[in-house]
Write a protein that holds these residues in place. Sequence first.
Motif, PDB file in Angstrom:
ATOM      1  N   ASP A 110     -81.725  77.524  41.148  1.00 35.32           N
ATOM      2  CA  ASP A 110     -81.025  77.720  39.880  1.00 35.32           C
ATOM      3  C   ASP A 110     -79.645  78.331  40.092  1.00 35.32           C
ATOM      4  O   ASP A 110     -78.771  78.243  39.228  1.00 35.32           O
TER       5      ASP A 110
ATOM      6  N   ARG B  90     -85.950  79.756  41.350  1.00 36.51           N
ATOM      7  CA  ARG B  90     -84.955  80.788  41.021  1.00 36.51           C
ATOM      8  C   ARG B  90     -83.741  80.691  41.940  1.00 36.51           C
ATOM      9  O   ARG B  90     -82.605  80.862  41.512  1.00 36.51           O
TER      10      ARG B  90
ATOM     11  N   ARG C 149     -83.846  75.597  35.625  1.00 37.82           N
ATOM     12  CA  ARG C 149     -84.128  76.520  34.514  1.00 37.82           C
ATOM     13  C   ARG C 149     -84.902  77.725  35.029  1.00 37.82           C
ATOM     14  O   ARG C 149     -86.010  77.593  35.516  1.00 37.82           O
ATOM     15  N   GLY C 150     -84.308  78.879  34.861  1.00 37.57           N
ATOM     16  CA  GLY C 150     -84.924  80.087  35.394  1.00 37.57           C
ATOM     17  C   GLY C 150     -86.290  80.433  34.804  1.00 37.57           C
ATOM     18  O   GLY C 150     -87.136  80.983  35.472  1.00 37.57           O
TER      19      GLY C 150
END
Lengths: 455, 455
Positions: A198, A195, A287-288
């Motif tokens: 990202d 996260r 990609r979260g």
Amino acid sequence: MARPTPLSGFPEWLPDGRVVEQHVLDTLRRTFELHGFAGIETRAVEPLDQLLRKGETSKEVYVLRRLQEEDGDGADRSGQLGLHFDLTVPFARYVLENAGHLAFPFQRYQVQKVWRGERPQDGRFREFVQADIDVVGAGDLPYHYEVDLPLVMAEALGALRDIGVPPVRILVNNRRVAEGFYRGLGLEDVEGVLRSIDKLDKIGPEKVADLLVAETGATPEQARACLDLAAISGGDAGVVDRVRELAAAHGIASELMEQGLAELRQLIEAAAVRAPGVVVADLKIARGLDYYTGSVYETVLVGHEQLGSICSGGRYDTLASDGKQTYPGVGLSIGVSRLVSRLLSGGLVRATRGVPAAVLVAVTSDESRPASDAVATALRARGVPVEVAPTAAKFGKQIKHADRRGIPFVWFPATEDGAADQVKDIRSGEQVDAEATTWAPPAEDLWPRVVPAEA
Amino acid sequence: MARPTPLSGFPEWLPDGRVVEQHVLDTLRRTFELHGFAGIETRAVEPLDQLLRKGETSKEVYVLRRLQEEDGDGADRSGQLGLHFDLTVPFARYVLENAGHLAFPFQRYQVQKVWRGERPQDGRFREFVQADIDVVGAGDLPYHYEVDLPLVMAEALGALRDIGVPPVRILVNNRRVAEGFYRGLGLEDVEGVLRSIDKLDKIGPEKVADLLVAETGATPEQARACLDLAAISGGDAGVVDRVRELAAAHGIASELMEQGLAELRQLIEAAAVRAPGVVVADLKIARGLDYYTGSVYETVLVGHEQLGSICSGGRYDTLASDGKQTYPGVGLSIGVSRLVSRLLSGGLVRATRGVPAAVLVAVTSDESRPASDAVATALRARGVPVEVAPTAAKFGKQIKHADRRGIPFVWFPATEDGAADQVKDIRSGEQVDAEATTWAPPAEDLWPRVVPAEA
């Protein structure tokens, strides 16, 4: 009713913009179908509790209520419906619901609107069209689909090059590499690290380092190693060696990472053959969403990188599960509205006209309208799109009517026995005798086309 | 997640059903475009106050709320959004909003989902696809469009005959005839009479007579005259004479009625030439909606009349108005979901397969997958839709994989130098040498087709 104003976040196009969007949709559909993807469409709504299974998205969901519903806005969510915010959640539900009727691996494409109650901003809408392809297996799904699917998207987007869409670059990574590397470093909060990583493009490496320390318990050295990994990118297998070197420098030995690197190498090498120059490994792609388990993809328009990704996706080991059977999948989703909006607002492409008709059949008098209708019928029967003039106005006015619409030809039915019909190219002024049973416009004028804006 | 069950009123199709729907949509689009209608798409939402302008529909509207919205379910409707329940209201708004950028008369088609919170029943859905065509003028709109538009729909629906769609019958009437007749009789509540007459098919003439007496203040004799008018129907201009005779018998002389009869005659006569046998005058066609002012249309599938109208519409003198300019229009709307649902559930049509691929390229071994991919690429480059087998299973299993999907051909790449590739028609068992740069399947196998179910 006063003149209404647009609703922010709900894009609509004028007819010539819709020609562009329709061309994009037709091109995508053709590529998807050539690759054997079956088109499906799901309803726009899903039960709210299904939409809220991923906590992060709850604030984006539009909830539906019938105006006359009795129970109103109660806390009871059972039976409540919301608009889908992507096409993956409905597809997963469709697969479970219809598993007995589908042949696996099941390849489908799906082009539909989705809705998110986000604050609208440039390239971010509340209602927009997505075009998804996914392959889903029953129980297992071979790795090669992780190579195939981004290449289908490369081909689909590449098929738009000749209308003026910039080249795309597909950035790929593999979750196993990141996870193996982080765990090898001693970081267990893999989700948290992903996260933070990202956010690199948004907030920069220094702030990401702070985040990693503050939120995942990383030491500054571990944070630095994560950023070093994220800085690796390249279009050939040398990338794999650089990751290994970095890992070795930190004393990391990870089977998971090695599996991920082998997959990443396979993807890069196959892509270099099948779509040279398009696919680039980029270790910062995180990609979260937490359901990706293998390859992940993002796609930028070269020269428009600040628009963000226009085509993203990845591999998920559990797209859906009914308790007995698990359905792994891999898929990507094109943000069609984001792409089309940029094509139109950036003046990259244009439609040669906003109406289908190649020919306006003039009407000499109200009494002779049936003769004009007959010409139109004959032309249409041969596949030529035609309008008949709305009124028997002076020919000059009828030509202006065609000109305002971008209709290139005006047809004049003969008014005397023995005389020939005539057709005029109103761009050149050239006018020739013609018969409705044989004449056709040049192929490039038959239907509206989409061309680079400078053409 | 347990196996989900369908939501009543929100139809979805399996892939082969979607092939049927897509074929219907493609066919309609082609006909509309040949007639010069430009495709547009509007957002799914409109301000609630705009959706509620017609009081009758209020109970059908789905209202949207963001899950995290603060103001909750308050009585304040300003700014609230609802899902559109038809494509006419959004089109009218689109015309007003973009009037400065449109060329009038503006002909558009629009194919989108609409939503109504009605109780679902056979042929009545909460989410369904409509396909609309409308022509709208700025200030005025010539009558001939009232003749043209139902004939475009007749052609569009007629183009579906060869897949097994039954013939259609378009029932037409003219509001002016009814209004002139009723007023001539002494009945001033024209809306009320129309609403009652609209229920004829549902409740029968006796109950309609009771309604007319109870709700519009008609005498039993006046009610009888209204029913006598509604009983008149026919495919030629004799209908006009019968209406005149009935009017004369009741001492009615109405200029409005005469104007309507002249229009109706023109429509019937033109239709008899341009679409013989399709258009029938039926004086009981009322259409509940109060904005129609001239021709009104309903369409039944011959042999499926109890399904109700699958294509309805009419003329409205005020589609939209911004106070300065009025926009009259005429249009019709096909209930695509209702039609497709009947085609599928009634077993009238079928798709030859549910996947696009005409060819499955077999994979001999994992190592030789690139050779199979190369065959697929060569075939796709020539427009042949292809899947590559998911795994290098035994050929028998790969053939079964094709068979389960309805893919007619399996391609076997050569495994020895100098040997030829082979392609097998798995229906006949015939297997021949083939080259991917020249071979193509027979035209009828290239793409899935939709055919009458018995074929």
